[in-house]
Design an enzyme around this catalytic site. Structure first.
Site, short mmCIF file in Angstrom:
data_model
loop_
_atom_site.label_atom_id
_atom_site.label_comp_id
_atom_site.label_asym_id
_atom_site.label_seq_id
_atom_site.Cartn_x
_atom_site.Cartn_y
_atom_site.Cartn_z
N GLY A 1 -1.99 -6.90 1.32
CA GLY A 1 -2.96 -5.86 1.00
C GLY A 1 -2.96 -5.53 -0.48
O GLY A 1 -2.53 -6.33 -1.32
N CYS A 2 -3.42 -4.36 -0.83
CA CYS A 2 -3.52 -3.93 -2.23
C CYS A 2 -2.17 -4.04 -2.94
O CYS A 2 -1.18 -3.47 -2.48
CB CYS A 2 -4.01 -2.49 -2.29
SG CYS A 2 -3.98 -1.79 -3.96
#
Length: 218
Positions: free
Chosen positions: A49-50
């Site tokens: 993810g981020c």
């Protein structure tokens, strides 16, 4: 008088040589210490993810010296934040984790990885979706590959009922992200995304693995 001057000059020369020798020894000592520290540091790579979130999570772990946000897992050379956002570079937002194996093992970092995101979500971690946010665990050696595969097999059996979609890929090339992405969560606590997504994700991890955290400095 001349003898006094000669003695004075000689003394000054000896003193200068002594100081230079001491300085050289100190430089060599610092260099040796630096080389020892460098030789003890290893690097592991993960994508979940981020990278703002992932970087902050790993940097909270005892034994991790630094986490660097970047891009990996794709086919495009020299990717940028803008180009990977198209989803056509093959790269994912990734983090290079520099760690001391005497303090934290690769297996433990893998535990942190799987314990800090949902490995059953294909191409994303809420609220970020797209191939650039997919779950990837990278390996550099056959031993690391075996650890990853064994961990996935165990988690699929005991926790996720065979639903893990995490890719296990050999690390080919890691591209550090732009400077403004580094340490983003720590440097920008006022950012709405950091407040609503990054910090809550970090806090969930801390509650789940308190025994792995660095001790707070007072």
């Amino acid at each position: 008088m001349k003898i006094f001057k000669v003695v004075t000059v000689f003394t000054a020369i000896v003193l200068a040589i002594t100081l230079l020798s001491f300085s050289h020894k100190e430089e060599e000592k610092q260099k040796e210490t630096s080389e020892v520290v460098l030789s003890e540091t290893k690097v592991a790579y993960f994508a979940s993810g981020c990278f703002w979130c992932v970087e902050a999570i790993f940097e909270s772990v005892n034994g991790v010296e630094e986490a660097v946000s970047g891009y990996a897992g794709g086919h495009t050379k020299n990717p940028t934040y803008k180009t990977i956002g198209t989803g056509r570079t093959g790269h994912a937002e990734s983090v290079a984790v520099y760690y001391n194996p005497k303090k934290v093992s690769f297996q433990m970092l893998v535990t942190v990885f799987f314990g800090s995101h949902d490995p059953t979500t294909k191409n994303g971690q809420h609220p970020d979706y797209g191939s650039q946010y997919r779950s990837i665990a990278f390996y550099k050696t056959e031993e690391e590959k075996q650890i990853l595969e064994n961990t996935i097999e165990r988690l699929n059996k005991d926790v996720y009922q065979g639903k893990i979609v995490t890719e296990v890929k050999k690390m080919e090339k890691f591209y550090p992200a732009e400077e403004y992405h580094q340490n983003y969560e720590r440097l920008h606590p006022e950012n709405p995304y950091v407040q609503k997504v990054s910090i809550p994700r970090l806090n969930r991890f801390k509650r789940k693995f308190p025994e792995l955290l660095k001790k707070e400095k007072h």
